[in-house]
Design a protein around this motif. Structure first.
Motif, PDB file in Angstrom:
ATOM      1  N   MET A  22     -40.967  65.536 -67.626  1.00 23.67           N
ATOM      2  CA  MET A  22     -40.360  65.440 -66.305  1.00 23.67           C
ATOM      3  C   MET A  22     -39.605  66.714 -65.988  1.00 23.67           C
ATOM      4  SD  MET A  22     -39.147  61.445 -65.959  1.00 23.67           S
ATOM      5  CE  MET A  22     -37.511  61.915 -66.213  1.00 23.67           C
ATOM      6  N   THR A  25     -41.728  69.818 -64.794  1.00 21.68           N
ATOM      7  CA  THR A  25     -42.379  69.821 -63.492  1.00 21.68           C
ATOM      8  C   THR A  25     -41.402  69.500 -62.370  1.00 21.68           C
ATOM      9  OG1 THR A  25     -42.988  67.501 -63.773  1.00 21.68           O
ATOM     10  CG2 THR A  25     -44.604  69.135 -64.467  1.00 21.68           C
ATOM     11  N   ASP A  26     -40.118  69.815 -62.555  1.00 25.32           N
ATOM     12  CA  ASP A  26     -39.147  69.432 -61.541  1.00 25.32           C
ATOM     13  C   ASP A  26     -38.955  70.476 -60.456  1.00 25.32           C
ATOM     14  OD1 ASP A  26     -37.743  71.312 -62.930  1.00 25.32           O
ATOM     15  OD2 ASP A  26     -35.997  70.069 -63.307  1.00 25.32           O
ATOM     16  N   SER A  27     -39.708  71.577 -60.497  1.00 24.72           N
ATOM     17  CA  SER A  27     -39.618  72.558 -59.428  1.00 24.72           C
ATOM     18  C   SER A  27     -40.882  73.399 -59.367  1.00 24.72           C
ATOM     19  CB  SER A  27     -38.409  73.472 -59.632  1.00 24.72           C
ATOM     20  OG  SER A  27     -38.612  74.309 -60.752  1.00 24.72           O
ATOM     21  N   ASP A  43     -38.973  68.766 -53.666  1.00 24.78           N
ATOM     22  CA  ASP A  43     -39.325  67.396 -53.304  1.00 24.78           C
ATOM     23  C   ASP A  43     -40.314  66.827 -54.317  1.00 24.78           C
ATOM     24  OD1 ASP A  43     -39.525  65.091 -51.398  1.00 24.78           O
ATOM     25  OD2 ASP A  43     -41.610  65.787 -51.318  1.00 24.78           O
ATOM     26  N   GLY A  44     -39.997  65.686 -54.869  1.00 22.42           N
ATOM     27  CA  GLY A  44     -40.827  65.073 -55.907  1.00 22.42           C
ATOM     28  C   GLY A  44     -42.249  64.804 -55.469  1.00 22.42           C
ATOM     29  N   ASN A  45     -42.435  64.313 -54.242  1.00 21.15           N
ATOM     30  CA  ASN A  45     -43.786  64.028 -53.757  1.00 21.15           C
ATOM     31  C   ASN A  45     -44.598  65.310 -53.599  1.00 21.15           C
ATOM     32  OD1 ASN A  45     -43.315  61.267 -53.633  1.00 21.15           O
ATOM     33  ND2 ASN A  45     -42.549  61.374 -51.540  1.00 21.15           N
ATOM     34  N   ILE A  47     -44.143  68.120 -55.247  1.00 20.14           N
ATOM     35  CA  ILE A  47     -44.428  68.634 -56.588  1.00 20.14           C
ATOM     36  C   ILE A  47     -45.584  67.862 -57.214  1.00 20.14           C
ATOM     37  CG2 ILE A  47     -43.500  68.859 -58.928  1.00 20.14           C
ATOM     38  CD1 ILE A  47     -40.777  69.439 -57.567  1.00 20.14           C
ATOM     39  N   THR A  48     -45.584  66.554 -57.039  1.00 18.51           N
ATOM     40  CA  THR A  48     -46.682  65.734 -57.557  1.00 18.51           C
ATOM     41  C   THR A  48     -48.001  66.150 -56.921  1.00 18.51           C
ATOM     42  OG1 THR A  48     -45.192  63.885 -57.956  1.00 18.51           O
ATOM     43  CG2 THR A  48     -47.540  63.374 -57.796  1.00 18.51           C
TER      44      THR A  48
END
Length: 117
Positions: A22, A25-27, A43-45, A47-48
């Motif tokens: 986690m 991949t947080d940025s 933004d998490g979405n 980044i996903t």
């Protein structure tokens, strides 16, 4: 007693691995070719979606090498760094003359990265 201890250690390792994934991949950072910071995607979405786009890239052979105007750093700490063209092509920054990949939906990727064509 050994089973309880072993279970606790395995549980702790699994939790640490998940936390590491986690954190990595947080940025996403977008830099210009001259290494000027252009955008940070937090933004998490988004980044996903970017991670998914990079995971689904496909290898291509081109007659002409694209101009890689951007550097994209996926993750934190020691990021996975790519050279990126607004035409949707990418190559590993550590191997700039290596395999070229194409991302499927370049318009969506460009929008997420804050790149105008």
């Amino acid at each position: 007693m050994k089973r309880i201890f072993l279970s606790a250690v395995l549980s702790a390792l699994a939790t640490a691995a998940c936390t590491h994934n986690m954190a990595s991949t947080d940025s996403v950072r977008v830099l210009s070719a001259s290494n000027e910071l252009r955008q940070v995607v937090a933004d998490g979405n988004a980044i996903t979606s970017l991670n998914k786009a990079w995971a689904e890239k496909r290898q291509v052979v081109l007659k002409r090498r694209p101009e890689f105007d951007y550097r994209v750093e996926l993750g934190a700490g020691s990021p996975n760094t790519w050279l990126y063209s607004s035409d949707g092509y990418a190559v590993l920054a550590s191997e700039p003359y290596g395999t070229i990949y194409q991302l499927a939906d370049r318009d969506a990727v460009n929008q997420l990265l804050g790149i105008n064509r």
